[in-house]
Design an enzyme around this catalytic site. Structure first.
Site, short mmCIF file in Angstrom:
data_model
loop_
_atom_site.label_atom_id
_atom_site.label_comp_id
_atom_site.label_asym_id
_atom_site.label_seq_id
_atom_site.Cartn_x
_atom_site.Cartn_y
_atom_site.Cartn_z
N SER A 189 0.83 -1.20 0.00
CA SER A 189 0.00 0.00 0.00
C SER A 189 0.87 1.26 0.00
O SER A 189 1.63 1.49 -0.94
CB SER A 189 -0.96 -0.04 1.19
N ASP A 240 -9.59 -4.51 -5.49
CA ASP A 240 -9.02 -3.41 -4.73
C ASP A 240 -9.30 -2.09 -5.44
O ASP A 240 -9.08 -1.97 -6.65
CB ASP A 240 -7.51 -3.63 -4.61
N HIS A 291 -7.93 -5.12 -0.13
CA HIS A 291 -6.71 -4.34 0.09
C HIS A 291 -6.18 -4.63 1.49
O HIS A 291 -6.93 -4.67 2.46
CB HIS A 291 -7.05 -2.86 -0.04
#
Length: 750
Positions: free
Chosen positions: A423, A671, A701
């Site tokens: 991320s 996602d 995610h």
């Protein structure tokens, strides 16, 4: 994928159930008729849109071997919702005559999925607008204003609570949905007890006594979840996500994770040093400590190693170690150190640039250290909004350079180095590599970026439309995190209750607060229980009114287009795409002043909606459901910093991207950040840069933090491990993808 059998079966079942329940004169029977009528209309209108996306979505794939982009994901989500409706319709048709058939429960389930279909139908229309206005082959809208701004304004007013109640996580693997429901219940309970200057642990204790009502009432949970995601600031999300940093939860996670010999928290002083240039090692460049915003300061890191290696027990490293209390004891006493490893893994954690540390990511880092046989150095960079861009980048780059210079202290010779992150950490892996190339120092041998964000701004794309229903990454939360990193979110300083204390004082403080909150919350819960005995009938009436408002809007199946248009201004709910709506019901009360879901807006609210969503009109007189919460404050950031290539690598010029090492991206099909990965991989592919893109199915995610939760997350985590091993030991063939290891999608019946 041919969806005609799905739509044909759904239409036939809807007509059969409508014919059956028309014979009933009960309120529940009318609700069934309304729900199936609306489902039939939504399915009829969604079929051509899904057929159109199926014909063009391959244009946006990276290649034939990687069928993934936001249009595919949005269409897959819509088909998955329709599959759930089909399954429920079959169940109703098969059991509606049984004396054990729970009419109230089943009609509420149908109404919830009917509302979800209405919102997904709106998302399909928005995706069609993006397809029309975007540049050919581009997934992101190229203009800063225009359609992107309209999509954001539309999102602010759309109802989202239906996706956080009964339909929570329907698009993901069945094995992970119970965990998502637990997270949602914990979030809304934490939000109800949230007080800015209280300890996270004390608020969590109070949440224990309020979580039950959110578990029992999905509609209330959805309404509260929507309120939290719309209105609370970034400090709330920091507090909630940092619950995993508490000693209690961290110790539980540590017990369940792989044991390691070394797990040391380090504090590196801000001192300059020299590094040789990659092109000419006889020349050096000075690496200076980070100075952005707060001036020079120490860098926090964590060294994890499965076995003790030379240098890891040295006095020089011990001088940098910081004490973490009894829970951080190491297991390397009286062990003969192994030789240094030629491998080194440098890790940057995720958390939206605003939360978490290496401690919350330690469980899967321990597994990596064991399976790779390499020391892992995880960097605890400074977090926004207190330390916005470029502070985190400066600290991560300094830590990478420090690791190369002091690799002998880490138990490595750094012959092969890999950067890994998830991320926000994936973004930092890419930008640190770009900065290393700009400085001319040794590049990492490869980058493993899991579901990275490559465009740090609120830009419209088909995958980002999924933020409307994603329980872990709603758009309003995403925007708050990105604006905090960009420096536009106000930083009021860390709350006093969250100050960093010594381990002993922290345990004393949290224990006292825990006992206090348990006493107060127990008293409040008992009082509410006794007070609510006399109000049960009233609450039940309110609940019926709310559920009735979902279905009554679809009672008249024979209205004309003209009558639809004349009534459009009277209500924002039109589940059956143009049928008369009942008068606006009064919202039913709920605890702490949080109203239940109301699918109707007052005249004043409708004027706000029409003003904010001006320019976005849906075809056939259709109107999606509107939120009864105040619109989220989402604005497009005009600051030049959001275009900085070291913040948004997707915007970097070609000459900067050409300096990157091999990049390996692992993305999730469902996602909201999927298009970030696809577009970045496409840019690198067009420049002739080595890049791979692996897609995992049916996971949300942040799956690395859930790596031990279920079989699907373990397989996805194993894919990341194999990629890192290929970077560090490039003798094994790169796996082609997850085709051989991933389970079939839960909606494979489509």
């Amino acid at each position: 994928m041919d969806s005609r059998p799905l739509f044909q079966a759904l239409q036939a079942l809807a007509e059969d159930n409508v014919a059956f329940f028309r014979q009933s004169a009960t309120e529940t029977g009318r609700r069934f008729v309304a729900a199936f009528t609306a489902i039939r209309e939504h399915a009829r209108c969604m079929e051509p849109a899904l057929r159109h996306f199926a014909s063009i979505c391959h244009i946006f794939d990276l290649d034939e071997a990687t069928p993934a982009n936001g249009y595919r994901s949005l269409a897959q989500t819509a088909r998955c919702c329709l599959a759930h409706v089909l399954h429920k319709s079959r169940y109703v048709a098969a059991n509606r005559r049984s004396i054990f058939f729970r009419t109230g429960h089943n009609v509420a389930e149908l109404e919830a999925y009917c509302a979800a279909l209405a919102q997904l139908r709106a998302l399909l229309y928005l995706a069609q607008r993006l397809l029309t206005h975007n540049r050919p082959g581009c997934l992101f809208h190229h203009e800063e204003r225009g359609l992107t701004e309209q999509v954001l304004q539309e999102y602010c007013t759309l109802h989202k609570g239906c996706f956080y109640g009964r339909c929570l996580g329907f698009q993901f693997a069945p094995s992970i949905r119970p965990f998502l429901q637990t997270i949602a219940i914990g979030l809304v309970s934490f939000g109800e007890n949230y007080r800015r200057h209280d300890s996270s642990l004390s608020m969590a204790a109070g949440s224990l006594f309020t979580s039950g009502k959110f578990a029992m009432d999905p509609e209330l949970r959805g309404a509260e979840f929507e309120r939290i995601t719309q209105n609370l600031d970034v400090h709330f999300w920091k507090s909630f996500w940092n619950l995993t940093e508490t000693e209690l939860l961290a110790s539980v996670a540590s017990l369940a994770s792989t044991p390691v010999r070394v797990s040391r928290a380090l504090i590196v002083p801000p001192e300059s040093f020299e590094l040789p240039l990659a092109a000419d090692p006889s020349l050096t460049i000075t690496i200076t400590p980070p100075v952005a915003h707060t001036g020079p300061g120490p860098i926090h890191m964590r060294l994890i190693s499965h076995e003790l290696r030379e240098g890891q027990d040295s006095e020089a490293l011990s001088a940098l170690a910081r004490t973490e209390g009894s829970l951080g004891l190491e297991l390397w006493r009286k062990v003969t150190p192994a030789p240094p490893s030629p491998l080194l893994l440098v890790h940057f954690h995720g958390g939206g640039f605003v939360a978490q540390t290496s401690k919350s990511h330690e469980p899967y880092l321990r597994s990596w250290a064991q399976e790779l046989g390499a020391p892992v150095l995880s960097v605890d960079y400074a977090l926004a909004p207190e330390a916005p861009f470029p502070r985190a980048l400066e600290e991560c780059f300094y830590a990478y350079c420090w690791a190369l210079h002091h690799c002998h202290l880490l138990g490595s010779t750094a012959q092969r180095v890999c950067l890994a992150g998830d991320s926000a950490g994936g973004n930092l892996c890419l930008t640190v590599s770009m900065r290393a190339a700009a400085f001319g120092i040794q590049l990492p041998d490869g980058v493993m970026a899991a579901y990275p964000v490559t465009l740090v701004r609120a830009a419209a794309s088909p995958s980002r439309l999924l933020t409307l229903l994603d329980p872990l990454l709603p758009l309003s939360v995403l925007c708050k995190c990105l604006s905090a990193y960009a420096g536009t979110e106000p930083a009021e300083g860390e709350p006093p209750g969250l100050e960093k204390l010594s381990p002993v004082n922290m345990m004393r403080r949290d224990t006292a607060l825990l006992l206090r909150e348990l006493r107060h919350s127990a008293s409040a819960w008992l009082g509410a229980l006794l007070d609510g005995v006399g109000r049960n009938n009233g609450a039940s009436t309110g609940k019926s009114a709310v559920r009735k408002s979902i279905s009554e809007a679809a009672l008249d199946d024979n209205s004309t287009v003209e009558s639809r248009s004349s009534r459009k201004s009277q209500t924002c709910q039109d589940l059956s795409c143009g049928v008369p709506a009942p008068p606006t019901p009064a919202p039913s009360p709920s605890p702490q002043g949080s109203p239940r879901v109301s699918f109707f807006l007052s005249g004043e609210q409708q004027e706000v909606v029409s003003a904010r969503a001006e320019g976005l009109e849906y075809p056939d007189g259709f109107e999606p459901l509107r939120s009864d919460q105040p619109p989220a404050n989402l604005t497009l950031e005009a600051s030049p910093v959001v275009k900085n290539p070291f913040m948004s690598p997707l915007l970097a010029p070609d000459n900067m991207l050409c300096g990157l090492p091999p990049v390996h991206i692992v993305a999730c099909a469902l996602d909201p950040m999927l298009d970030d990965s696809v577009m970045f991989a496409r840019r690198l592919r067009e420049l002739g840069q080595p890049v791979t893109l692996q897609i995992v199915q049916d996971l949300p995610h942040g799956f690395l933090s859930l790596s031990q939760l279920c079989r699907e997350t373990r397989q996805a985590s194993a894919l990341c491990t194999r990629i890192i091993r290929e970077i560090l030991l490039p003798t094994e063939p790169m796996p082609p993808g997850l085709e051989d290891s991933a389970p079939p999608p839960p909606c494979s019946v489509l």
